[in-house]
Design a protein around this motif. Structure first.
Motif, PDB file in Angstrom:
ATOM      1  N   UNK A   1       0.843  -1.174   0.000  1.00  0.00           N
ATOM      2  CA  UNK A   1       0.000   0.000   0.000  1.00  0.00           C
ATOM      3  C   UNK A   1       0.889   1.237   0.000  1.00  0.00           C
ATOM      4  N   UNK A   2       0.500   2.253  -0.708  1.00  0.00           N
ATOM      5  CA  UNK A   2       1.348   3.439  -0.861  1.00  0.00           C
ATOM      6  C   UNK A   2       1.146   4.472   0.232  1.00  0.00           C
ATOM      7  N   UNK A   3       0.207   4.265   1.132  1.00  0.00           N
ATOM      8  CA  UNK A   3      -0.058   5.242   2.183  1.00  0.00           C
ATOM      9  C   UNK A   3       0.550   4.758   3.492  1.00  0.00           C
ATOM     10  N   UNK A   4       1.036   5.723   4.293  1.00  0.00           N
ATOM     11  CA  UNK A   4       1.676   5.396   5.567  1.00  0.00           C
ATOM     12  C   UNK A   4       0.667   5.019   6.650  1.00  0.00           C
ATOM     13  N   UNK A   5      -0.511   5.613   6.593  1.00  0.00           N
ATOM     14  CA  UNK A   5      -1.517   5.347   7.620  1.00  0.00           C
ATOM     15  C   UNK A   5      -2.918   5.427   6.993  1.00  0.00           C
ATOM     16  N   UNK A   6      -3.888   5.040   7.797  1.00  0.00           N
ATOM     17  CA  UNK A   6      -5.277   5.081   7.316  1.00  0.00           C
ATOM     18  C   UNK A   6      -5.737   6.523   7.106  1.00  0.00           C
ATOM     19  N   UNK A   7      -5.299   7.424   7.969  1.00  0.00           N
ATOM     20  CA  UNK A   7      -5.681   8.828   7.803  1.00  0.00           C
ATOM     21  C   UNK A   7      -5.059   9.409   6.530  1.00  0.00           C
ATOM     22  N   UNK A   8      -3.863   8.979   6.189  1.00  0.00           N
ATOM     23  CA  UNK A   8      -3.246   9.417   4.931  1.00  0.00           C
ATOM     24  C   UNK A   8      -4.021   8.858   3.743  1.00  0.00           C
ATOM     25  N   UNK A   9      -4.510   7.636   3.910  1.00  0.00           N
ATOM     26  CA  UNK A   9      -5.340   7.043   2.858  1.00  0.00           C
ATOM     27  C   UNK A   9      -6.615   7.853   2.657  1.00  0.00           C
ATOM     28  N   UNK A  10      -7.252   8.243   3.763  1.00  0.00           N
ATOM     29  CA  UNK A  10      -8.479   9.036   3.660  1.00  0.00           C
ATOM     30  C   UNK A  10      -8.213  10.427   3.101  1.00  0.00           C
ATOM     31  N   UNK A  11      -7.053  10.997   3.413  1.00  0.00           N
ATOM     32  CA  UNK A  11      -6.712  12.341   2.943  1.00  0.00           C
ATOM     33  C   UNK A  11      -6.351  12.352   1.456  1.00  0.00           C
ATOM     34  N   UNK A  12      -5.865  11.227   0.944  1.00  0.00           N
ATOM     35  CA  UNK A  12      -5.511  11.090  -0.481  1.00  0.00           C
ATOM     36  C   UNK A  12      -4.616  12.231  -0.961  1.00  0.00           C
ATOM     37  N   UNK A  13      -3.619  12.569  -0.165  1.00  0.00           N
ATOM     38  CA  UNK A  13      -2.664  13.602  -0.578  1.00  0.00           C
ATOM     39  C   UNK A  13      -3.295  14.978  -0.697  1.00  0.00           C
ATOM     40  N   UNK A  14      -4.307  15.252   0.095  1.00  0.00           N
ATOM     41  CA  UNK A  14      -4.963  16.561   0.061  1.00  0.00           C
ATOM     42  C   UNK A  14      -6.180  16.600  -0.844  1.00  0.00           C
ATOM     43  N   UNK A  15      -6.414  15.550  -1.596  1.00  0.00           N
ATOM     44  CA  UNK A  15      -7.549  15.499  -2.511  1.00  0.00           C
ATOM     45  C   UNK A  15      -8.653  14.564  -2.019  1.00  0.00           C
ATOM     46  N   UNK A  16      -8.568  14.173  -0.767  1.00  0.00           N
ATOM     47  CA  UNK A  16      -9.518  13.208  -0.204  1.00  0.00           C
ATOM     48  C   UNK A  16     -10.963  13.642  -0.324  1.00  0.00           C
ATOM     49  N   UNK A  17     -11.241  14.926  -0.068  1.00  0.00           N
ATOM     50  CA  UNK A  17     -12.624  15.410  -0.156  1.00  0.00           C
ATOM     51  C   UNK A  17     -13.190  15.167  -1.548  1.00  0.00           C
ATOM     52  N   UNK A  18     -12.451  15.510  -2.563  1.00  0.00           N
ATOM     53  CA  UNK A  18     -12.926  15.374  -3.939  1.00  0.00           C
ATOM     54  C   UNK A  18     -13.020  13.898  -4.353  1.00  0.00           C
ATOM     55  N   UNK A  19     -12.041  13.112  -3.930  1.00  0.00           N
ATOM     56  CA  UNK A  19     -12.035  11.689  -4.261  1.00  0.00           C
ATOM     57  C   UNK A  19     -13.228  11.006  -3.632  1.00  0.00           C
ATOM     58  N   UNK A  20     -13.429  11.227  -2.308  1.00  0.00           N
ATOM     59  CA  UNK A  20     -14.523  10.540  -1.615  1.00  0.00           C
ATOM     60  C   UNK A  20     -15.884  11.090  -2.032  1.00  0.00           C
ATOM     61  N   UNK A  21     -15.937  12.358  -2.417  1.00  0.00           N
ATOM     62  CA  UNK A  21     -17.178  12.919  -2.944  1.00  0.00           C
ATOM     63  C   UNK A  21     -17.530  12.231  -4.280  1.00  0.00           C
ATOM     64  N   UNK A  22     -16.543  12.026  -5.118  1.00  0.00           N
ATOM     65  CA  UNK A  22     -16.772  11.343  -6.388  1.00  0.00           C
ATOM     66  C   UNK A  22     -17.173   9.894  -6.168  1.00  0.00           C
TER      67      UNK A  22
END
Length: 68
Positions: free
Chosen positions: A1-22
């Motif tokens: 997995x390319x993310x260090x933690x679950x919160x980093x996974x949810x944040x998606x490099x700062x684009x989490x809001x747009x990713x999860x909204x989509x």
């Protein structure tokens, strides 16, 4: 997995809001399409059953008229 933690996974490099909204929009759209399809299928099946019963009643009535 390319993310260090679950919160980093949810944040998606700062684009989490747009990713999860989509993702949410896609899931809701596909879910509503599925539900609409199921409802429409049930309606069509009920219409076919009603039409078949009507035809049977009409045939039975014709037979009764012919025997009198």
């Amino acid at each position: 997995m390319q993310f260090d933690s679950f919160s980093a996974f949810l944040a998606m490099g700062g684009y989490g809001f747009y990713v999860w909204l989509a993702v949410a929009f896609s899931v809701l759209t596909l879910g509503s399409l599925t539900i609409a399809t199921i409802v429409k299928r049930r309606q069509i099946i009920n219409e076919i059953k009603n039409k078949h019963q009507r035809i049977q009643r009409m045939r039975a009535a014709e037979k009764m008229e012919n025997t009198l």
